[in-house]
Design an enzyme around this catalytic site. Sequence first.
Site, PDB file in Angstrom:
ATOM      1  N   LEU A  26     -16.483 -23.373-102.215  1.00  0.00           N
ATOM      2  CA  LEU A  26     -16.948 -22.030-102.555  1.00  0.00           C
ATOM      3  C   LEU A  26     -16.750 -21.697-104.026  1.00  0.00           C
ATOM      4  O   LEU A  26     -17.589 -21.034-104.641  1.00  0.00           O
ATOM      5  CB  LEU A  26     -16.233 -21.003-101.671  1.00  0.00           C
ATOM      6  CG  LEU A  26     -16.432 -21.191-100.152  1.00  0.00           C
ATOM      7  CD1 LEU A  26     -15.767 -20.056 -99.386  1.00  0.00           C
ATOM      8  CD2 LEU A  26     -17.906 -21.279 -99.800  1.00  0.00           C
ATOM      9  N   ALA A  27     -15.646 -22.138-104.619  1.00  0.00           N
ATOM     10  CA  ALA A  27     -15.416 -21.863-106.041  1.00  0.00           C
ATOM     11  C   ALA A  27     -16.469 -22.557-106.896  1.00  0.00           C
ATOM     12  O   ALA A  27     -16.984 -21.985-107.863  1.00  0.00           O
ATOM     13  CB  ALA A  27     -14.015 -22.316-106.445  1.00  0.00           C
ATOM     14  N   GLU A 174     -12.970 -39.386 -98.043  1.00  0.00           N
ATOM     15  CA  GLU A 174     -12.723 -38.483 -99.172  1.00  0.00           C
ATOM     16  C   GLU A 174     -11.364 -38.717 -99.826  1.00  0.00           C
ATOM     17  O   GLU A 174     -10.917 -37.915-100.645  1.00  0.00           O
ATOM     18  CB  GLU A 174     -12.842 -37.036 -98.705  1.00  0.00           C
ATOM     19  CG  GLU A 174     -14.228 -36.667 -98.210  1.00  0.00           C
ATOM     20  CD  GLU A 174     -15.236 -36.465 -99.329  1.00  0.00           C
ATOM     21  OE1 GLU A 174     -14.952 -35.683-100.256  1.00  0.00           O
ATOM     22  OE2 GLU A 174     -16.311 -37.090 -99.277  1.00  0.00           O
ATOM     23  N   ARG A 213     -16.730 -33.991 -94.129  1.00  0.00           N
ATOM     24  CA  ARG A 213     -16.971 -35.113 -95.042  1.00  0.00           C
ATOM     25  C   ARG A 213     -16.214 -36.401 -94.698  1.00  0.00           C
ATOM     26  O   ARG A 213     -16.551 -37.457 -95.206  1.00  0.00           O
ATOM     27  CB  ARG A 213     -16.573 -34.701 -96.464  1.00  0.00           C
ATOM     28  CG  ARG A 213     -17.264 -33.460 -96.982  1.00  0.00           C
ATOM     29  CD  ARG A 213     -16.824 -33.182 -98.395  1.00  0.00           C
ATOM     30  NE  ARG A 213     -17.372 -31.944 -98.941  1.00  0.00           N
ATOM     31  CZ  ARG A 213     -17.176 -31.514-100.170  1.00  0.00           C
ATOM     32  NH1 ARG A 213     -16.446 -32.246-101.006  1.00  0.00           N
ATOM     33  NH2 ARG A 213     -17.681 -30.382-100.584  1.00  0.00           N
ATOM     34  N   HIS A 249     -11.553 -29.917 -97.723  1.00  0.00           N
ATOM     35  CA  HIS A 249     -10.553 -30.987 -97.594  1.00  0.00           C
ATOM     36  C   HIS A 249      -9.280 -30.415 -96.981  1.00  0.00           C
ATOM     37  O   HIS A 249      -9.000 -29.212 -97.127  1.00  0.00           O
ATOM     38  CB  HIS A 249     -10.204 -31.599 -98.958  1.00  0.00           C
ATOM     39  CG  HIS A 249     -11.308 -32.385 -99.576  1.00  0.00           C
ATOM     40  ND1 HIS A 249     -11.603 -32.330-100.919  1.00  0.00           N
ATOM     41  CD2 HIS A 249     -12.197 -33.260 -99.045  1.00  0.00           C
ATOM     42  CE1 HIS A 249     -12.619 -33.126-101.188  1.00  0.00           C
ATOM     43  NE2 HIS A 249     -13.000 -33.700-100.074  1.00  0.00           N
ATOM     44  N   CYS A 373      -5.415 -31.248-106.302  1.00  0.00           N
ATOM     45  CA  CYS A 373      -6.665 -31.995-106.467  1.00  0.00           C
ATOM     46  C   CYS A 373      -6.611 -32.914-107.677  1.00  0.00           C
ATOM     47  O   CYS A 373      -7.212 -33.987-107.685  1.00  0.00           O
ATOM     48  CB  CYS A 373      -7.837 -31.039-106.631  1.00  0.00           C
ATOM     49  SG  CYS A 373      -8.312 -30.165-105.133  1.00  0.00           S
TER      50      CYS A 373
END
Length: 448
Positions: A26-27, A174, A213, A249, A373
């Site tokens: 969303l960011a 991922e 994912r 994630h 991240c």
Amino acid sequence: MRYQELNLDGLVSPCHNYAGLSPGNLASEDHRGQDASPKQAALQGLEKMWRLHQLGIPQAVMPPQLRPRLEMLRTLGFSGNNTQLIDAAARQAPELLAACYSASSMWAANSATVTCSADSADHKLHFTPANLLFNLHRSLEAQESNRILKRIFGNSEFFVHHPPLPASIEFGDEGAANHTRLCADHNQPGLTLLTYGYQQQPDSLTPNLFPARHSRQATEAIIRAHQLGPHNSLSMQQLPASIDRGVFHNDVIAVGHRNLLLLHEEAWLNQAHTLDQIQRCWERLTPDNTPLYIEQVSRRDLNVEDTVKSYLFNSQLLTLSSGEMLLLAPLECQEQDAARAVIEKLLVSYNPLTQVEFMDLRQSMNNGGGPACLRLRVPLSDTELAAMHQGVLLTPALYQALQRWINHHYRDQLGPEDLRDPALIDEIHNALGVLEQILDLPGLYNFV
């Protein structure tokens, strides 16, 4: 043999921009098309690395990948020299131009899954680069991640490098954004937790709005390749409804370190059963009765929407020399009332967490990546640490050299239209050519 956790942080690329290429992030979507600051982004990331070094935690630098990936444009039918390629892509398919310029390799948590040598049956440190097949711009990273990791961890006596899993829907991977290792301390065998979003089975639960994912089959393949087993590894499914609310994630909604697991109550499907499995595996692995602290944050205290906005669970949990734990959180957690209240409650609860620091990583956060991240956790013995490439280990001299390098080579601003500037290619290549020398990695990049 003494083990410690190395944080390998992605160095932000000179082409850092807000292209909004990742559905469900969303960011990233909210900031699509805005001007980014590559220089500020890189300096913010470097400051986080330096803070860990100051805290006495081993810290290393993962170099950015070579961009733009012009060979992708040629594969997709564009032709001509570099200037003609970029101009044609900008006019006909700007999303493809943005993909080949993406700086997303900065989020090193997606680069690979890592298994500690204390956990694998062959007692070697295992790496599998993530195939990241669900987004074009990220799928370009897999082979280069493999090559960079082999350069940094090149001693085959200690390190095993597996190829990325097949780039098919059955094996969507991922990386470590869906991986947590719990252990009594880094010198003890650990419990590997692997989270998936979907499984290729009839009637399996999946999100409705955004793509899941990471596949269950990918987690099972990693367990086999890394020589883990049912005694020290578990796979669990993300709650599909949380994926639809922006939890693309697991590290957006859960974080674990040593004997502390911090998670939202809407992280996993059948969460009560999953936590019971984790507890039982933990008890079998830790005969010395070291407690496992599970802090489950309720939706009443922090809903999923605010979880995604604050990135509370994308904070880093760090063990200090005193044995106490520190939460390194994004500045957004301090600014959001609900997230700040949860942290204050955690600090006075019965668990190892005693301190919090907030860091400004706004440039990365605007693209959907917080402190966790930006880093790949690599649990290493002292011998393995000495066997890896030393040129990427952060020191005061390297920190200062990288500061100078960023300030000299990076643009203050980069917007969508700037990707059409052919001079940007030369700027990036010149910067990365100097970086090869700074990190003592000659020939890392193939400039063509």
